[in-house]
Design an enzyme around this catalytic site. Structure first.
Site, PDB file in Angstrom:
ATOM      1  N   ASP A 141       0.840  -1.207   0.000  1.00 53.64           N
ATOM      2  CA  ASP A 141       0.000   0.000   0.000  1.00 53.64           C
ATOM      3  C   ASP A 141       0.869   1.250   0.000  1.00 53.64           C
ATOM      4  OD1 ASP A 141      -2.619   1.371   2.159  1.00 53.64           O
ATOM      5  OD2 ASP A 141      -2.346   1.427  -0.018  1.00 53.64           O
ATOM      6  N   LYS A 144       3.011   3.364  -5.705  1.00 53.80           N
ATOM      7  CA  LYS A 144       2.435   2.380  -6.638  1.00 53.80           C
ATOM      8  C   LYS A 144       3.474   1.877  -7.633  1.00 53.80           C
ATOM      9  CE  LYS A 144      -0.771   3.384  -4.024  1.00 53.80           C
ATOM     10  NZ  LYS A 144      -0.771   2.611  -2.759  1.00 53.80           N
ATOM     11  N   ASP A 169      -3.164  -3.104  -2.552  1.00 51.66           N
ATOM     12  CA  ASP A 169      -4.224  -2.091  -2.619  1.00 51.66           C
ATOM     13  C   ASP A 169      -4.042  -1.255  -3.890  1.00 51.66           C
ATOM     14  OD1 ASP A 169      -5.247   0.814  -0.689  1.00 51.66           O
ATOM     15  OD2 ASP A 169      -6.445  -0.614  -1.821  1.00 51.66           O
ATOM     16  N   ASN A 170      -5.122  -0.624  -4.355  1.00 49.28           N
ATOM     17  CA  ASN A 170      -5.062   0.392  -5.419  1.00 49.28           C
ATOM     18  C   ASN A 170      -4.613  -0.107  -6.774  1.00 49.28           C
ATOM     19  OD1 ASN A 170      -3.592   2.014  -2.751  1.00 49.28           O
ATOM     20  ND2 ASN A 170      -5.642   2.596  -3.437  1.00 49.28           N
ATOM     21  N   GLU A 199     -11.412   4.057  -1.506  1.00 52.64           N
ATOM     22  CA  GLU A 199     -11.900   4.351  -0.150  1.00 52.64           C
ATOM     23  C   GLU A 199     -12.797   5.582  -0.124  1.00 52.64           C
ATOM     24  OE1 GLU A 199      -8.751   3.601  -0.884  1.00 52.64           O
ATOM     25  OE2 GLU A 199      -7.354   5.147  -0.281  1.00 52.64           O
TER      26      GLU A 199
HETATM   27  O1  LIG Z   1      -0.275   6.954  -2.776  1.00 49.78           O
HETATM   28  C1  LIG Z   1      -0.937   6.218  -2.068  1.00 49.78           C
HETATM   29  N1  LIG Z   1      -0.354   5.514  -1.108  1.00 49.78           N
HETATM   30  C2  LIG Z   1       1.067   5.542  -0.959  1.00 49.78           C
HETATM   31  C3  LIG Z   1       1.635   6.673  -0.098  1.00 49.78           C
HETATM   32  C4  LIG Z   1       2.954   6.147   0.228  1.00 49.78           C
HETATM   33  C5  LIG Z   1       4.151   6.748   0.646  1.00 49.78           C
HETATM   34  C6  LIG Z   1       5.121   5.708   1.010  1.00 49.78           C
HETATM   35  C7  LIG Z   1       6.214   5.338   0.281  1.00 49.78           C
HETATM   36  C8  LIG Z   1       7.001   4.346   0.934  1.00 49.78           C
HETATM   37  C9  LIG Z   1       8.214   3.771   0.526  1.00 49.78           C
HETATM   38  N2  LIG Z   1       8.861   2.841   1.279  1.00 49.78           N
HETATM   39  C10 LIG Z   1       8.320   2.453   2.450  1.00 49.78           C
HETATM   40  C11 LIG Z   1       7.136   2.980   2.919  1.00 49.78           C
HETATM   41  C12 LIG Z   1       6.474   3.933   2.135  1.00 49.78           C
HETATM   42  S1  LIG Z   1       5.014   4.794   2.450  1.00 49.78           S
HETATM   43  C13 LIG Z   1      -2.417   6.117  -2.217  1.00 49.78           C
HETATM   44  C14 LIG Z   1      -3.063   7.084  -2.987  1.00 49.78           C
HETATM   45  C15 LIG Z   1      -4.450   7.032  -3.140  1.00 49.78           C
HETATM   46  C16 LIG Z   1      -5.152   8.060  -3.963  1.00 49.78           C
HETATM   47  C17 LIG Z   1      -4.746   9.388  -3.889  1.00 49.78           C
HETATM   48  C18 LIG Z   1      -5.397  10.346  -4.651  1.00 49.78           C
HETATM   49  C19 LIG Z   1      -6.460   9.980  -5.479  1.00 49.78           C
HETATM   50  F1  LIG Z   1      -7.101  10.911  -6.191  1.00 49.78           F
HETATM   51  C20 LIG Z   1      -6.859   8.652  -5.553  1.00 49.78           C
HETATM   52  C21 LIG Z   1      -6.194   7.687  -4.795  1.00 49.78           C
HETATM   53  C22 LIG Z   1      -5.195   6.011  -2.534  1.00 49.78           C
HETATM   54  C23 LIG Z   1      -4.544   5.039  -1.787  1.00 49.78           C
HETATM   55  O2  LIG Z   1      -5.239   4.024  -1.192  1.00 49.78           O
HETATM   56  C24 LIG Z   1      -3.163   5.079  -1.640  1.00 49.78           C
HETATM   57  O3  LIG Z   1      -2.565   4.071  -0.907  1.00 49.78           O
HETATM   58 MG   LIG Z   2      -3.951   2.477  -0.579  1.00 44.97          MG
END
Ligand SMILES: O=C(NCCCCc1cc2cnccc2s1)c1cc(-c2ccc(F)cc2)cc(O)c1O
Ligand SMILES: [Mg+2]
Length: 214
Positions: A141, A144, A169-170, A199
């Protein structure tokens, strides 16, 4: 000074949820995101699919890539057997600080280890740093465009065993096309798509469950 969305989410948990009651923490975050502000938690609809996979796998070791505010971390950990361990990686130190407080409020601190930093750095260190042999369940999660490289990295590091389950997810929104292409065409995985919605919205999204065949 202006608060951040994760800070407002934590305040909602501390206001509405009961200390030591993980399901009330999950409920408080869902209520906040439906009634006040959208946030990128896996949410209640996809969360039910997540619950069913966790219950089916009944994992002793779990890796979560992407903690955010620990909504799915708490949701998963609340379903784990007594001696199970969940390691969750978060890149953003501010989000990690909020997540630690949400985990503490839920009373799940002894099941969950939150690690700060990029997945690419930490995956190769899992065995030596945390005494992990293999993961029974991985919840993807995070970024992406890191789902595919990190899956290949976990294979190379021997962190997956025959029967390990990846839940992503996603896979539709924002989307992980290269990951889906790889995992659905690889003879080393058996995949299944669970159709759902992004979500707290009516936009299509879903979870891809993949069993590693060894
Ligand atoms: O980007 C998403 N999740 C990732 C953020 C991660 C940052 C990290 C990188 C990293 C690298 N290494 C270790 C740990 C980590 S944590 C995300 C985005 C949407 C979304 C946003 C706008 C939209 F219009 C529609 C959907 C929905 C979702 O469910 C998501 O999960
Ligand atoms: Mg997500």
């Amino acid at each position: 000074t202006q608060t951040t969305r994760p800070q407002r989410m934590l305040a909602a948990v501390q206001k509405s949820a009961t200390r030591g009651d993980p399901r009330s923490v999950v409920k408080a975050i869902d209520q906040f995101c439906r009634q006040k502000e959208w946030a990128m938690n896996v949410g209640d609809e996809k969360g039910c699919i997540l619950d069913s996979v966790v219950t089916e796998v009944n994992p002793a070791t779990v890796l979560e890539l992407g903690t955010y505010c620990a909504y799915s971390t708490v949701r998963i950990a609340s379903l784990l057997p007594p001696d199970a361990k969940l390691i969750t990686l978060e890149f953003n130190p501010h989000n990690a600080a909020i997540a630690r407080q949400v985990i503490a409020w839920a009373g799940l601190g002894d099941k969950i280890q939150l690690v700060e930093g990029p997945s690419g750095d930490w995956i190769p260190k899992m065995k030596e740093k945390f005494g992990i042999e293999t993961f029974d369940l991985v919840f993807l999660d995070h970024w992406k465009d890191r789902y595919l490289p990190d899956t290949k990295l976990m294979e190379e590091c021997g962190l997956l065993r025959k029967g390990s389950v990846l839940l992503a997810d996603n896979v539709i929104c924002p989307g992980t096309p290269d990951y889906l292409e790889y995992i659905r065409n690889s003879p080393r995985y058996k995949s299944q798509y669970f159709r759902s919605h992004l979500e707290y919205t009516k936009v299509e999204d879903g979870l891809e469950k993949s069993v590693f065949l060894g």
